[in-house]
Design an enzyme around this catalytic site. Sequence first.
Site, PDB file in Angstrom:
ATOM      1  N   SER A   1       0.843  -1.194   0.000  1.00 50.22           N
ATOM      2  CA  SER A   1       0.000   0.000   0.000  1.00 50.22           C
ATOM      3  C   SER A   1       0.877   1.244   0.000  1.00 50.22           C
ATOM      4  CB  SER A   1      -0.884   0.007   1.247  1.00 50.22           C
ATOM      5  OG  SER A   1      -1.486   1.274   1.401  1.00 50.22           O
TER       6      SER A   1
ATOM      7  N   TYR B   1      -1.118  -1.388   9.871  1.00 44.44           N
ATOM      8  CA  TYR B   1      -1.335  -1.671   8.443  1.00 44.44           C
ATOM      9  C   TYR B   1      -0.113  -1.245   7.629  1.00 44.44           C
ATOM     10  CZ  TYR B   1      -3.669  -1.152   3.871  1.00 44.44           C
ATOM     11  OH  TYR B   1      -4.019  -1.223   2.544  1.00 44.44           O
TER      12      TYR B   1
ATOM     13  N   LYS C   1       2.409  -3.671   5.529  1.00 39.28           N
ATOM     14  CA  LYS C   1       2.585  -3.468   4.093  1.00 39.28           C
ATOM     15  C   LYS C   1       4.053  -3.203   3.752  1.00 39.28           C
ATOM     16  CE  LYS C   1      -1.600  -4.000   2.514  1.00 39.28           C
ATOM     17  NZ  LYS C   1      -1.941  -5.305   1.921  1.00 39.28           N
TER      18      LYS C   1
HETATM   19  P1  NAI Z   1     -11.963  -5.148   0.938  1.00 38.53           P
HETATM   20  O1  NAI Z   1     -12.239  -5.091   2.398  1.00 38.53           O
HETATM   21  O2  NAI Z   1     -12.988  -4.631   0.009  1.00 38.53           O
HETATM   22  O3  NAI Z   1     -11.601  -6.625   0.521  1.00 38.53           O
HETATM   23  C1  NAI Z   1     -10.745  -7.429   1.283  1.00 38.53           C
HETATM   24  C2  NAI Z   1     -11.317  -8.822   1.349  1.00 38.53           C
HETATM   25  O4  NAI Z   1     -10.415  -9.649   2.099  1.00 38.53           O
HETATM   26  C3  NAI Z   1     -12.663  -8.864   2.064  1.00 38.53           C
HETATM   27  O5  NAI Z   1     -13.666  -9.417   1.238  1.00 38.53           O
HETATM   28  C4  NAI Z   1     -12.394  -9.700   3.300  1.00 38.53           C
HETATM   29  O6  NAI Z   1     -13.501 -10.513   3.680  1.00 38.53           O
HETATM   30  C5  NAI Z   1     -11.194 -10.525   2.873  1.00 38.53           C
HETATM   31  N1  NAI Z   1     -10.431 -11.016   4.040  1.00 38.53           N
HETATM   32  C6  NAI Z   1     -10.063 -10.284   5.121  1.00 38.53           C
HETATM   33  N2  NAI Z   1      -9.435 -11.068   5.987  1.00 38.53           N
HETATM   34  C7  NAI Z   1      -9.397 -12.313   5.468  1.00 38.53           C
HETATM   35  C8  NAI Z   1      -8.863 -13.534   5.917  1.00 38.53           C
HETATM   36  N3  NAI Z   1      -8.265 -13.627   7.109  1.00 38.53           N
HETATM   37  N4  NAI Z   1      -8.969 -14.624   5.123  1.00 38.53           N
HETATM   38  C9  NAI Z   1      -9.597 -14.528   3.926  1.00 38.53           C
HETATM   39  N5  NAI Z   1     -10.135 -13.381   3.450  1.00 38.53           N
HETATM   40  C10 NAI Z   1     -10.038 -12.298   4.215  1.00 38.53           C
HETATM   41  O7  NAI Z   1     -10.565  -4.361   0.719  1.00 38.53           O
HETATM   42  P2  NAI Z   1      -9.766  -3.947  -0.625  1.00 38.53           P
HETATM   43  O8  NAI Z   1      -9.617  -2.484  -0.626  1.00 38.53           O
HETATM   44  O9  NAI Z   1     -10.330  -4.629  -1.799  1.00 38.53           O
HETATM   45  O10 NAI Z   1      -8.319  -4.519  -0.275  1.00 38.53           O
HETATM   46  C11 NAI Z   1      -7.689  -5.564  -0.964  1.00 38.53           C
HETATM   47  C12 NAI Z   1      -6.198  -5.477  -0.730  1.00 38.53           C
HETATM   48  O11 NAI Z   1      -5.676  -4.283  -1.310  1.00 38.53           O
HETATM   49  C13 NAI Z   1      -5.817  -5.426   0.755  1.00 38.53           C
HETATM   50  O12 NAI Z   1      -4.616  -6.131   0.949  1.00 38.53           O
HETATM   51  C14 NAI Z   1      -5.591  -3.948   0.983  1.00 38.53           C
HETATM   52  O13 NAI Z   1      -4.760  -3.699   2.064  1.00 38.53           O
HETATM   53  C15 NAI Z   1      -4.950  -3.561  -0.339  1.00 38.53           C
HETATM   54  N6  NAI Z   1      -4.992  -2.134  -0.643  1.00 38.53           N
HETATM   55  C16 NAI Z   1      -6.149  -1.532  -1.049  1.00 38.53           C
HETATM   56  C17 NAI Z   1      -6.139  -0.203  -1.396  1.00 38.53           C
HETATM   57  C18 NAI Z   1      -7.334   0.464  -1.957  1.00 38.53           C
HETATM   58  O14 NAI Z   1      -7.181   1.577  -2.506  1.00 38.53           O
HETATM   59  N7  NAI Z   1      -8.509  -0.122  -1.869  1.00 38.53           N
HETATM   60  C19 NAI Z   1      -4.932   0.632  -1.252  1.00 38.53           C
HETATM   61  C20 NAI Z   1      -3.770  -0.106  -0.853  1.00 38.53           C
HETATM   62  C21 NAI Z   1      -3.824  -1.436  -0.567  1.00 38.53           C
END
Ligand code: NAI
Length: 308
Positions: free
Chosen positions: A156, A168, A172
């Site tokens: 991130s 976080y 990262k």
């Molecule tokens: P989100 O919350 O929409 O999706 C993350 C998914 O991971 C969720 O559906 C959740 O149920 C699942 N999850 C969480 N813990 C889990 C576990 N222990 N086992 C299995 N599944 C699990 O979040 P988003 O934004 O789609 O994030 C995806 C990745 O991208 C993450 O690693 C986040 O840190 C990273 N990220 C996102 C950014 C953004 O702009 N949205 C920016 C930088 C990084």
Amino acid sequence: MSSTPDFRFDGRVAVVTGAGRGLGRAHALLLAERGAKVVVNDLGGTKEGEGSDRGPANDVVAEITAKGGTAVADTSDVGSEQGCHALVDTAVAEFGRVDIIVNNAGISRFATFPEADADNLERTLDVHLRGTWHTTRAAWPHMVKQGYGRVITTTSTGMFGLPDNLAYATAKGALIGFTRSLAMEAAKHGILVNCLAPNAITRPSTSAAKPNITTTPQDEAQLQAMRTELVAPMMAYLAHEDCQVNGEILVAGARRFARWFLAVTPGHATEGDPTIEDIAEHWAEINDQTGYYIPENLYDWAGRFMRP
Ligand code: NAI
């Protein structure tokens, strides 16, 4: 429109963690649309990582199969080593191999220092760092045996400085060291390991618990530019067999793709043993970015830094 020939994933098996929502969902949909068989992993909890729900993973599988793709749902918790192994076992049992691991699952527990406590740190490290470590490690013997693999980790830009979500940003940051070091080991096995830094509107980025964040888009055009589907092509490029990139960090989202690199200034070398005063006197030279270099790895850095 791109003139690049069709990048397809026929015959490839991909595991996408956290694929029930947000970016993971977009990754899974794109890989499946291009012919990959996909394990859609998602524990289905809250954005802070509480609880579980089979719904999100099942819904994405239904979406993929409705479009003629192939996918299976998996609700293992990547926050446990056992869950990571179970997830890879699902891929091998269902589809016979595992070619692509997209380590995407994440949670977000906004807290700064010193309020961010041991539980906050451990739970965050469990999902982001240990989840990536163990899932990749579970897939590793399969990839080594077949002499082929593509691993994507997810960092991130919060690592540039995000005090409101300290654990976080810490997790990262660790993933960058993991990616760059594992990439060196991976190459001789036909495996490439790269890191994606996404930028999209999802659950965590619309959190009300982000008082100091001012990067949230204000208008409809910006919202449209920050759709998760606009990040997924970079993930898919890094996951493709034609990709030769290894150990790199790519930023993707809002219709822009960029390389994020780690660089060192040429600095200042002293003739004799340095004093504190030497440091103060040469501070500008130590920090001067002119002629900076991007070390390929530790050995490359050492060769340049230790040079008389
Ligand atoms: P989100 O919350 O929409 O999706 C993350 C998914 O991971 C969720 O559906 C959740 O149920 C699942 N999850 C969480 N813990 C889990 C576990 N222990 N086992 C299995 N599944 C699990 O979040 P988003 O934004 O789609 O994030 C995806 C990745 O991208 C993450 O690693 C986040 O840190 C990273 N990220 C996102 C950014 C953004 O702009 N949205 C920016 C930088 C990084």
